[in-house]
Design a protein around this motif. Structure first.
Motif, PDB file in Angstrom:
ATOM      1  N   VAL A  45      -8.661 -11.242  44.303  1.00  0.00           N
ATOM      2  CA  VAL A  45      -8.247 -10.546  43.084  1.00  0.00           C
ATOM      3  C   VAL A  45      -8.504  -9.056  43.275  1.00  0.00           C
ATOM      4  CG1 VAL A  45      -8.630 -10.323  40.605  1.00  0.00           C
ATOM      5  CG2 VAL A  45      -8.876 -12.560  41.676  1.00  0.00           C
ATOM      6  N   ARG A  46      -7.463  -8.253  43.074  1.00  0.00           N
ATOM      7  CA  ARG A  46      -7.640  -6.799  43.146  1.00  0.00           C
ATOM      8  C   ARG A  46      -7.970  -6.308  41.745  1.00  0.00           C
ATOM      9  NH1 ARG A  46      -3.240  -7.481  46.581  1.00  0.00           N
ATOM     10  NH2 ARG A  46      -1.762  -6.801  44.996  1.00  0.00           N
ATOM     11  N   SER A  47      -9.250  -6.222  41.466  1.00  0.00           N
ATOM     12  CA  SER A  47      -9.718  -5.786  40.153  1.00  0.00           C
ATOM     13  C   SER A  47     -11.175  -5.368  40.265  1.00  0.00           C
ATOM     14  CB  SER A  47      -9.590  -6.934  39.147  1.00  0.00           C
ATOM     15  OG  SER A  47     -10.175  -6.592  37.915  1.00  0.00           O
ATOM     16  N   ALA A  48     -11.574  -4.457  39.407  1.00  0.00           N
ATOM     17  CA  ALA A  48     -12.995  -4.122  39.320  1.00  0.00           C
ATOM     18  C   ALA A  48     -13.722  -5.327  38.727  1.00  0.00           C
ATOM     19  CB  ALA A  48     -13.191  -2.896  38.440  1.00  0.00           C
ATOM     20  N   PRO A  49     -14.911  -5.653  39.234  1.00  0.00           N
ATOM     21  CA  PRO A  49     -15.642  -6.816  38.732  1.00  0.00           C
ATOM     22  C   PRO A  49     -15.848  -6.809  37.214  1.00  0.00           C
ATOM     23  CG  PRO A  49     -16.659  -6.016  40.738  1.00  0.00           C
ATOM     24  CD  PRO A  49     -15.599  -5.022  40.360  1.00  0.00           C
ATOM     25  N   LEU A 106      -9.890 -14.312  27.610  1.00  0.00           N
ATOM     26  CA  LEU A 106      -9.490 -15.679  27.962  1.00  0.00           C
ATOM     27  C   LEU A 106      -8.144 -16.053  27.343  1.00  0.00           C
ATOM     28  CD1 LEU A 106     -13.009 -17.291  27.643  1.00  0.00           C
ATOM     29  CD2 LEU A 106     -11.582 -17.393  29.710  1.00  0.00           C
ATOM     30  N   ALA A 107      -7.874 -15.548  26.137  1.00  0.00           N
ATOM     31  CA  ALA A 107      -6.611 -15.856  25.462  1.00  0.00           C
ATOM     32  C   ALA A 107      -5.421 -15.201  26.157  1.00  0.00           C
ATOM     33  CB  ALA A 107      -6.676 -15.428  23.999  1.00  0.00           C
ATOM     34  N   GLU A 108      -5.676 -14.205  26.992  1.00  0.00           N
ATOM     35  CA  GLU A 108      -4.584 -13.560  27.722  1.00  0.00           C
ATOM     36  C   GLU A 108      -4.013 -14.451  28.822  1.00  0.00           C
ATOM     37  OE1 GLU A 108      -4.759  -9.252  28.685  1.00  0.00           O
ATOM     38  OE2 GLU A 108      -6.844  -9.472  28.032  1.00  0.00           O
ATOM     39  N   TRP A 109      -4.829 -15.361  29.368  1.00  0.00           N
ATOM     40  CA  TRP A 109      -4.355 -16.102  30.544  1.00  0.00           C
ATOM     41  C   TRP A 109      -4.761 -17.575  30.549  1.00  0.00           C
ATOM     42  CZ3 TRP A 109      -7.735 -18.374  34.053  1.00  0.00           C
ATOM     43  CH2 TRP A 109      -9.087 -18.052  33.900  1.00  0.00           C
ATOM     44  N   PHE A 110      -5.847 -17.942  29.891  1.00  0.00           N
ATOM     45  CA  PHE A 110      -6.387 -19.298  30.033  1.00  0.00           C
ATOM     46  C   PHE A 110      -5.908 -20.244  28.945  1.00  0.00           C
ATOM     47  CE2 PHE A 110      -9.972 -22.387  29.610  1.00  0.00           C
ATOM     48  CZ  PHE A 110      -9.825 -22.994  30.846  1.00  0.00           C
ATOM     49  N   ALA A 111      -5.800 -19.762  27.721  1.00  0.00           N
ATOM     50  CA  ALA A 111      -5.405 -20.604  26.595  1.00  0.00           C
ATOM     51  C   ALA A 111      -4.520 -19.795  25.657  1.00  0.00           C
ATOM     52  CB  ALA A 111      -6.649 -21.105  25.850  1.00  0.00           C
ATOM     53  N   ASP A 112      -3.853 -20.494  24.724  1.00  0.00           N
ATOM     54  CA  ASP A 112      -3.016 -19.793  23.748  1.00  0.00           C
ATOM     55  C   ASP A 112      -3.867 -18.949  22.805  1.00  0.00           C
ATOM     56  OD1 ASP A 112      -0.858 -21.150  24.878  1.00  0.00           O
ATOM     57  OD2 ASP A 112      -0.909 -22.748  23.373  1.00  0.00           O
ATOM     58  N   ASN A 113      -5.050 -19.462  22.471  1.00  0.00           N
ATOM     59  CA  ASN A 113      -5.978 -18.759  21.585  1.00  0.00           C
ATOM     60  C   ASN A 113      -7.383 -19.226  21.931  1.00  0.00           C
ATOM     61  OD1 ASN A 113      -6.935 -17.106  19.549  1.00  0.00           O
ATOM     62  ND2 ASN A 113      -6.434 -18.525  17.904  1.00  0.00           N
ATOM     63  N   VAL A 114      -8.366 -18.367  21.702  1.00  0.00           N
ATOM     64  CA  VAL A 114      -9.760 -18.712  21.968  1.00  0.00           C
ATOM     65  C   VAL A 114     -10.604 -18.192  20.811  1.00  0.00           C
ATOM     66  CG1 VAL A 114     -11.714 -18.506  23.557  1.00  0.00           C
ATOM     67  CG2 VAL A 114      -9.378 -18.556  24.460  1.00  0.00           C
ATOM     68  N   LEU A 162      -3.559 -14.746  35.399  1.00  0.00           N
ATOM     69  CA  LEU A 162      -4.648 -13.780  35.323  1.00  0.00           C
ATOM     70  C   LEU A 162      -4.388 -12.595  36.247  1.00  0.00           C
ATOM     71  CD1 LEU A 162      -7.491 -12.814  34.492  1.00  0.00           C
ATOM     72  CD2 LEU A 162      -8.414 -14.321  36.273  1.00  0.00           C
ATOM     73  N   LYS A 163      -3.985 -12.895  37.480  1.00  0.00           N
ATOM     74  CA  LYS A 163      -3.733 -11.830  38.448  1.00  0.00           C
ATOM     75  C   LYS A 163      -2.572 -10.937  38.003  1.00  0.00           C
ATOM     76  CE  LYS A 163      -4.075 -12.950  42.863  1.00  0.00           C
ATOM     77  NZ  LYS A 163      -4.015 -13.712  44.134  1.00  0.00           N
ATOM     78  N   MET A 164      -1.571 -11.540  37.379  1.00  0.00           N
ATOM     79  CA  MET A 164      -0.440 -10.756  36.892  1.00  0.00           C
ATOM     80  C   MET A 164      -0.900  -9.807  35.777  1.00  0.00           C
ATOM     81  SD  MET A 164       3.307 -12.118  35.695  1.00  0.00           S
ATOM     82  CE  MET A 164       2.717 -12.833  34.163  1.00  0.00           C
ATOM     83  N   ILE A 165      -1.737 -10.287  34.872  1.00  0.00           N
ATOM     84  CA  ILE A 165      -2.254  -9.460  33.783  1.00  0.00           C
ATOM     85  C   ILE A 165      -3.101  -8.305  34.340  1.00  0.00           C
ATOM     86  CG2 ILE A 165      -3.946  -9.484  31.893  1.00  0.00           C
ATOM     87  CD1 ILE A 165      -2.812 -12.339  31.306  1.00  0.00           C
ATOM     88  N   LEU A 166      -3.864  -8.608  35.385  1.00  0.00           N
ATOM     89  CA  LEU A 166      -4.721  -7.599  35.999  1.00  0.00           C
ATOM     90  C   LEU A 166      -3.950  -6.628  36.886  1.00  0.00           C
ATOM     91  CD1 LEU A 166      -7.727  -9.874  37.003  1.00  0.00           C
ATOM     92  CD2 LEU A 166      -7.729  -8.116  35.200  1.00  0.00           C
TER      93      LEU A 166
END
Length: 126
Positions: free
Chosen positions: A12-16, A29-37, A120-124
């Protein structure tokens, strides 16, 4: 049914810190893992297609890992975890996903994680 532990590693190319935020906060988490959290104390409710599943936060360490346990899983020693690895020489960041899945769902679970981490990677922008 017996559970099998799976471990998947993704570059993953992202800052930790930015990556960690996507792994532990309801909004991240709602951005990539589930519809809502939703979060109530240490219980996360993950919502997919209107149906919620609760997971208890077992532990976390800033910019390193977060570990959850599905509340409807009777096995106490099962969990899913996101762990951030940083290569000491290159500084490259990797995300390690650890999960415990039913023996007959290993390949399906791996494919699902690959799809989710792809989002997740696309969002990042990774």
């Amino acid at each position: 049914m017996a559970k099998e532990k799976i471990e998947l590693e993704f570059a993953v190319r992202s800052a930790p810190g930015i990556l960690y935020n996507r792994l532990v906060t309801p909004g991240g988490l709602a951005e990539w893992f589930a519809d809502n959290v939703k979060l109530n104390e240490d219980i996360y409710t993950f919502v997919w297609e209107g149906m919620g599943e609760d997971a208890k936060l077992l532990g976390k360490r800033d910019h390193e890992f977060v570990r959850f346990h599905w509340m409807d899983d009777d096995e106490d020693d099962t969990y899913f975890e996101f762990r951030i690895k940083i290569d000491a020489l290159t500084g490259d960041v990797a995300l390690l996903v650890i999960d415990h899945v039913d023996d007959d769902e290993v390949e399906e679970s791996k494919q699902l994680w690959e799809k989710q981490i792809g989002k997740l990677k696309m969002i990042l922008g990774s």
